[in-house]
Design an enzyme around this catalytic site. Sequence first.
Site, PDB file in Angstrom:
ATOM      1  CE  LYS A 130      -1.602   1.540   4.157  1.00  0.00           C
ATOM      2  NZ  LYS A 130      -1.275   2.947   4.494  1.00  0.00           N
ATOM      3  CG  ASN A 131       2.313   2.739   3.596  1.00  0.00           C
ATOM      4  OD1 ASN A 131       1.164   3.085   3.364  1.00  0.00           O
ATOM      5  ND2 ASN A 131       2.761   2.517   4.830  1.00  0.00           N
ATOM      6  CB  CYS A 141      -3.448  11.465  13.089  1.00  0.00           C
ATOM      7  SG  CYS A 141      -2.990   9.747  13.113  1.00  0.00           S
ATOM      8  NE  ARG A 165       0.882  10.082  10.760  1.00  0.00           N
ATOM      9  CZ  ARG A 165       0.423   9.227   9.848  1.00  0.00           C
ATOM     10  NH1 ARG A 165      -0.804   8.780   9.917  1.00  0.00           N
ATOM     11  NH2 ARG A 165       1.199   8.842   8.855  1.00  0.00           N
ATOM     12  CG  ASP A 196       3.632   1.469   9.599  1.00  0.00           C
ATOM     13  OD1 ASP A 196       3.229   2.349  10.389  1.00  0.00           O
ATOM     14  OD2 ASP A 196       3.882   1.707   8.398  1.00  0.00           O
ATOM     15  NE  ARG A 238      -6.928   4.402   6.011  1.00  0.00           N
ATOM     16  CZ  ARG A 238      -6.366   5.472   6.541  1.00  0.00           C
ATOM     17  NH1 ARG A 238      -6.694   5.850   7.764  1.00  0.00           N
ATOM     18  NH2 ARG A 238      -5.498   6.187   5.865  1.00  0.00           N
TER      19      ARG A 238
HETATM   20  N1  EPU Z   1       7.162  14.518  10.566  1.00  0.00           N
HETATM   21  C1  EPU Z   1       7.198  15.851  10.874  1.00  0.00           C
HETATM   22  N2  EPU Z   1       6.848  16.747   9.895  1.00  0.00           N
HETATM   23  C2  EPU Z   1       6.481  16.344   8.633  1.00  0.00           C
HETATM   24  C3  EPU Z   1       6.462  14.975   8.334  1.00  0.00           C
HETATM   25  C4  EPU Z   1       6.815  14.077   9.324  1.00  0.00           C
HETATM   26  O1  EPU Z   1       7.502  16.240  11.999  1.00  0.00           O
HETATM   27  O2  EPU Z   1       6.184  17.203   7.806  1.00  0.00           O
HETATM   28  C5  EPU Z   1       7.538  13.528  11.599  1.00  0.00           C
HETATM   29  C6  EPU Z   1       6.357  12.653  12.002  1.00  0.00           C
HETATM   30  O3  EPU Z   1       5.546  13.263  12.974  1.00  0.00           O
HETATM   31  C7  EPU Z   1       7.057  11.403  12.490  1.00  0.00           C
HETATM   32  C8  EPU Z   1       8.298  11.326  11.593  1.00  0.00           C
HETATM   33  O4  EPU Z   1       8.458  12.617  11.033  1.00  0.00           O
HETATM   34  O5  EPU Z   1       7.464  11.553  13.815  1.00  0.00           O
HETATM   35  C9  EPU Z   1       8.220  10.330  10.471  1.00  0.00           C
HETATM   36  O6  EPU Z   1       7.007  10.479   9.770  1.00  0.00           O
HETATM   37  P1  EPU Z   1       6.927  10.189   8.202  1.00  0.00           P
HETATM   38  O7  EPU Z   1       6.777  11.480   7.488  1.00  0.00           O
HETATM   39  O8  EPU Z   1       8.055   9.303   7.822  1.00  0.00           O
HETATM   40  O9  EPU Z   1       5.555   9.396   8.078  1.00  0.00           O
HETATM   41  P2  EPU Z   1       4.538   9.439   6.888  1.00  0.00           P
HETATM   42  O10 EPU Z   1       5.227   9.598   5.600  1.00  0.00           O
HETATM   43  O11 EPU Z   1       3.422  10.369   7.223  1.00  0.00           O
HETATM   44  C10 EPU Z   1       4.641   6.884   6.386  1.00  0.00           C
HETATM   45  C11 EPU Z   1       3.656   5.759   6.326  1.00  0.00           C
HETATM   46  C12 EPU Z   1       3.183   5.404   7.721  1.00  0.00           C
HETATM   47  C13 EPU Z   1       4.402   5.043   8.578  1.00  0.00           C
HETATM   48  C14 EPU Z   1       5.435   6.170   8.539  1.00  0.00           C
HETATM   49  C15 EPU Z   1       6.719   5.827   9.274  1.00  0.00           C
HETATM   50  C16 EPU Z   1       2.574   6.044   4.194  1.00  0.00           C
HETATM   51  C17 EPU Z   1       1.360   6.426   3.430  1.00  0.00           C
HETATM   52  N3  EPU Z   1       2.514   6.161   5.510  1.00  0.00           N
HETATM   53  O12 EPU Z   1       3.941   7.983   6.973  1.00  0.00           O
HETATM   54  O13 EPU Z   1       2.345   4.273   7.585  1.00  0.00           O
HETATM   55  O14 EPU Z   1       4.005   4.794   9.896  1.00  0.00           O
HETATM   56  O15 EPU Z   1       5.771   6.503   7.191  1.00  0.00           O
HETATM   57  O16 EPU Z   1       7.324   4.735   8.685  1.00  0.00           O
HETATM   58  O17 EPU Z   1       3.562   5.615   3.621  1.00  0.00           O
HETATM   59  C18 EPU Z   1       0.555   2.854   8.090  1.00  0.00           C
HETATM   60  O18 EPU Z   1       0.745   2.293   6.997  1.00  0.00           O
HETATM   61  O19 EPU Z   1      -0.184   2.375   8.994  1.00  0.00           O
HETATM   62  C19 EPU Z   1       1.232   4.122   8.360  1.00  0.00           C
HETATM   63  C20 EPU Z   1       0.810   4.975   9.278  1.00  0.00           C
END
Ligand code: EPU
Length: 419
Positions: free
Chosen positions: A22-23, A116, A121, A304, A396
């Site tokens: 998915k991701n 969230c 987030r 995850d 999802r």
């Molecule tokens: N963060 C910030 N600012 C930002 C973006 C991220 O502070 O603008 C922080 C977040 O709060 C967190 C860290 O950076 O503490 C890492 O977050 P990241 O941006 O890597 O997460 P994401 O891209 O929003 C993806 C996956 C998540 C998974 C995370 C971490 C997708 C669609 N989502 O989220 O997957 O937990 O990376 O590996 O790829 C899931 O599939 O259940 C899921 C939540």
Amino acid sequence: MDKIVINGGKPLKGEIKISGSKNATLPLMAAALLAEGKSTIRGVPDLRDIKTMANMLRIIGATVTIEDGNMTIDTTGCNYFKAPYELVKTMRASIYVLGPLVARFGEAEVSLPGGCAWGPRPVDFHIQGIKKLGAEVELESGYIIARSKKLKGNIVNFDIPSVGATCNILMAATLADGKTVIQNSAIEPEVTALAEFLVKMGAKIKGIGTSELEIIGVDELFPVDAEVVSDRIEAGTFLVAGAITGGEITLHNCEIHHIESVINKLEETGCKFKISGKSVTLFAPEKVKSVNVKTAVYPGFPTDMQAQWIALMSVAEGSCTVTDTIYKDRFTHVSELSRLGANIKLDGNIAFVKGRENINGASVMSTDLRASACLIIAGLKAKGRTDVLRVYHIDRGYEKIEEKLKALGADIWREEGGL
Ligand code: EPU
């Protein structure tokens, strides 16, 4: 609302195929916007988040079809550059359209995702990154409004590695003028899969798989035909399900090196593995041992998989701690596991789990995707019947989870009704 019902206590046995990730699929779908014409993504899982992203692309004007896991995205008619709140609030990954829209069409209006279920987030890195590439950004009425006639390459340095922000800025930089360097970029397999997809489209990217990506912008990208990588979190979830039931299961279509951290931790609990190409067989002991886990960015133990690990540890021999360093509030499953009799104390981002002989079935409520997986795993072990309510969360991100578990011998079914 549907619920999943499980009569626990059956060791899982048999083999299943892991679906496409998915991701990894979500950013590839957004990347298709960077080229005019029809791209094909193969091995796409049948999931609600994928359908949400397809609807997002349709709003923008793309034609999206999905048949037997093969998705085509024709971007010829794209003419509306807005990601509305109604969609973004149901799936944060909709923000992936920001980079491609600004880079190719010069404008994007993307709703801020809002809260969230498990804490803040933020999307500040996405906004700062696109600004660094020269876009003018305003926040207005809950929307990020970004404009740029032509993005310009720059150095973008993230305070902490973010999967989403890395993907977004990487996509934007492919069509920017000159060189962009993304420092402290995420190195998760989903980022690598996106970079490889972009290279296939004609992008110039160096440092793929490392924490520094160098992108030389090109004038144009082209549609491609590519296969999506297999889902490492689905694979990890099934391994933990096999482990909690004392089972013996084989998973096919796995990228083994993507799940090494989970396999290593399961080995510490007493599980044994046989690996052959893209297949992995797990041999679980009758009772696993407690093992501490601390989530970390890739190649560390994934956040995850944190909820699923707590489920496993709640019936392990001994006590342990499970710490989430990525999302410090991602623990809504703990109170639901307690309803099943698990002994877990939370202190900030650390769960102290004291393994019990067994847990008992009850009605529990899903609060998010991975929490749902954790509760189903717990239900597979619990004595008696467990009803996992609000399973729309599971749809999802897990393709046909109850059918796959049934194929492995679980007594599990889906019912209509419930809260
Ligand atoms: N963060 C910030 N600012 C930002 C973006 C991220 O502070 O603008 C922080 C977040 O709060 C967190 C860290 O950076 O503490 C890492 O977050 P990241 O941006 O890597 O997460 P994401 O891209 O929003 C993806 C996956 C998540 C998974 C995370 C971490 C997708 C669609 N989502 O989220 O997957 O937990 O990376 O590996 O790829 C899931 O599939 O259940 C899921 C939540």
